[in-house]
Design an enzyme around this catalytic site. Structure first.
Site, PDB file in Angstrom:
ATOM      1  N   LYS A 279       0.866  -1.182   0.000  1.00  0.00           N
ATOM      2  CA  LYS A 279       0.000   0.000   0.000  1.00  0.00           C
ATOM      3  C   LYS A 279       0.900   1.228   0.000  1.00  0.00           C
ATOM      4  CE  LYS A 279      -1.533   2.857   2.737  1.00  0.00           C
ATOM      5  NZ  LYS A 279      -1.380   3.974   1.787  1.00  0.00           N
TER       6      LYS A 279
ATOM      7  N   GLU B 156       9.772   1.397  10.564  1.00  0.00           N
ATOM      8  CA  GLU B 156      10.735   2.493  10.342  1.00  0.00           C
ATOM      9  C   GLU B 156       9.964   3.776  10.565  1.00  0.00           C
ATOM     10  OE1 GLU B 156      13.795   2.090   9.951  1.00  0.00           O
ATOM     11  OE2 GLU B 156      14.009   0.056   9.158  1.00  0.00           O
TER      12      GLU B 156
ATOM     13  N   CYS C  33      13.553  10.887   6.871  1.00  0.00           N
ATOM     14  CA  CYS C  33      13.522  10.596   8.311  1.00  0.00           C
ATOM     15  C   CYS C  33      14.919  10.643   8.916  1.00  0.00           C
ATOM     16  CB  CYS C  33      12.837   9.265   8.580  1.00  0.00           C
ATOM     17  SG  CYS C  33      13.451   7.961   7.529  1.00  0.00           S
TER      18      CYS C  33
ATOM     19  N   GLU D  15       9.976  16.821  14.031  1.00  0.00           N
ATOM     20  CA  GLU D  15      10.679  16.543  12.782  1.00  0.00           C
ATOM     21  C   GLU D  15      10.292  17.642  11.775  1.00  0.00           C
ATOM     22  OE1 GLU D  15       9.570  12.642  11.429  1.00  0.00           O
ATOM     23  OE2 GLU D  15      11.474  12.316  10.428  1.00  0.00           O
TER      24      GLU D  15
END
Ligand code: ADP
Length: 483
Positions: free
Chosen positions: A178, A254, A288, A385
């Site tokens: 997906k 992750e 990331c 982030e």
């Protein structure tokens, strides 16, 4: 655009291209213009279930397929990806925004997961040992975990897919992928390539949807999926872990990062500036592993900030398709507002803008490369982030201060450190709480390395020798050898 026209726009289930049962479609937009590129199928939970049924039906035969055959399909797909570098790179630039040069680099990086895992498919090992009592032999084999659900984000549309599909297929697992709704085209093109490489029907299924939560949850609760491999935000990762707990599904996660980058007074400043540019600006900061907090020793802070600012200010912002573009648009308006809000919040709490920081007018989700000096502990950037081209600088005086500040986060994906002193490098690397460390480099991603984080950045590793383990179970057979 022919590259967009040529990509299949339907769901890929059981080896055939199919419309969503509802015939609904979702819009794929170009973040550089805000215009629609095309529509692709928008799956419902029923479509997701059909994809899982196809993966389950194909599982036994794929697990029984000779490792060499699995390996060669992946290897052929690697060759085809490399052959089609320009097409895949342009697709990624169009749907995601990154400059073509970076998209080409991602094709090379993403393809490499198929070559690497084609090599690993034929090296799955087991063992035979004698038990301490001397009477039993312990025979250990490895088996594929079973049908897998793979969920990927939009920031590396090819590599996030190949990094999961490669080891899963090599291990003998069938999969449902997906992809993120923002960037489905690269995954659909990849399915066509794997089919051309000889992948049997049902081994890879692709479900594109705007209803991720609605499609995924019943699949995880349904008892057919044996493994979830997810790359995305920590917030969504937590939800999925909870769903997997109920049916005890194995997971690889992750998740988010908040990478510290430390420049010590004994660093080579050219290397440190270059490394910071890569750690910060690769993929417009939408990674990331991107450096989120940059700690610079007081004695070199002014010089470092000046050099970094010169480099950042010289970057050319524009559509990724234009030659000479260094920085493409962010993925969407929300991402851009988030970056800008973080800059304004940092300034409110005392930081100074050395370059950038202004919201551009005009179409596209562009944001200028920005350098902030004097980030204070109150600024939201410290624990958020950024996912954008914003470099936030903080000064420190002692090694202990730098390490303590670097570790002051719930995340632990990547860290970077710049020093010429080997003792210090090893000492600090030992203390930094992250799964990956760039020592005098701003790039840690490598298909041959175990990529992953600790703390709330995730569980498990992708790539390297251990990447395939995530998709294998141990089976131990007790063999008595008589008196
Ligand atoms: P990002 O902020 O980078 O988009 P997300 O964690 O929201 O990160 O998304 C990563 C992937 O997870 C995408 O494919 C997205 O569609 C999917 N996703 C988002 N929410 C859910 C959910 N509740 N259940 C399953 N998948 C989800």
């Amino acid at each position: 655009m022919t590259v967009v026209r040529d990509v299949p726009k339907q769901l890929f289930i059981g080896g055939t291209w199919q419309d969503a049962e509802s015939a609904r479609t979702l819009s794929v937009d170009n973040p550089a213009t805000g215009e629609e590129l095309c529509q692709v199928a928008d799956a419902s939970p029923a479509d997701g279930q059909r994809a899982v049924d196809a993966a389950v039906a194909a599982q036994a035969a794929w697990a029984a397929t000779a490792p060499r055959v699995r390996s060669e399909i992946l290897r052929r797909a690697y060759d085809l990806i490399i052959e089609r570098t320009e097409v895949l790179a342009l697709l990624m630039t169009l749907e995601m925004g990154k400059p073509l040069a970076e998209a080409r680099a991602e094709v090379a990086y993403g393809a490499e997961f198929f070559r690497w895992f084609s090599e690993e498919a034929v090296r799955i090992d087991g063992g035979l040992t004698t038990a301490p009592d001397g009477r039993n032999r312990l025979l250990v084999t490895r088996q594929p975990v079973g049908p897998c659900l793979l969920i990927t984000p939009w920031n590396f549309p090819l590599a996030m897919g190949t990094r999961k599909i490669g080891p899963a297929l090599a291990a003998g697992c069938t999969v449902v992928l997906k992809p993120a709704p923002q960037t489905p085209l690269t995954s659909l093109a990849l399915a066509a390539i794997l089919t051309e490489a000889g992948l049997p029907a049902g081994v890879l299924n692709i479900v594109t949807t705007t209803d991720a939560a609605g499609v995924v949850e019943p699949l995880l609760r349904g008892g057919q999926i044996r493994k979830l491999s997810f790359t995305g935000s920590t917030a969504v990762g937590r939800i999925l872990l909870a769903q997997c707990a109920d049916t005890v599904i194995r997971t690889s996660m992750e998740l988010g990062g908040n990478a510290p980058l430390i420049v010590f007074e004994d660093a080579d400043l050219d290397t440190a500036v270059e490394g910071t540019m890569v750690a910060k600006m690769r993929n417009m900061g939408e990674s990331c592993c991107a450096a989120n907090r940059i700690y610079v020793h007081t004695s070199v802070a002014r010089e470092f900030a000046a050099r970094l600012t010169t480099r950042m200010a010289a970057l050319r912002v524009g559509p990724g398709t234009e030659p000479g573009t260094d920085v493409g648009p962010l993925i969407d308006a929300t991402a851009r507002s988030k970056a800008h809000d973080l800059v304004q919040d940092a300034v409110k709490h005392g930081a100074t803008v050395l370059t950038g920081g202004e919201l551009p007018t005009g179409p596209g989700c562009f944001y200028p490369p920005t350098v902030l000096a004097g980030l204070t502990p109150e600024a939201a950037i410290n624990d958020t982030e950024i996912f954008g081209p914003v470099a936030a600088l903080v000064t420190f005086d002692t090694e202990d201060q730098a390490v303590t500040a670097a570790n002051d986060t719930e995340f632990g994906l990547a860290s970077y450190l710049f020093t010429q002193n080997l003792d210090r490098a090893l000492r600090v690397a030992d203390r930094l709480e992250s799964g990956m460390i760039g020592l005098n480099t701003g790039l840690v991603s490598n298909p041959a390395a175990p990529f992953g984080g600790i703390k709330q950045s995730g569980l498990g590793r992708e790539g390297g020798r251990v990447g395939i383990d995530e998709f294998l179970e141990y089976k131990y057979i007790a063999v008595p050898v008589g008196a």
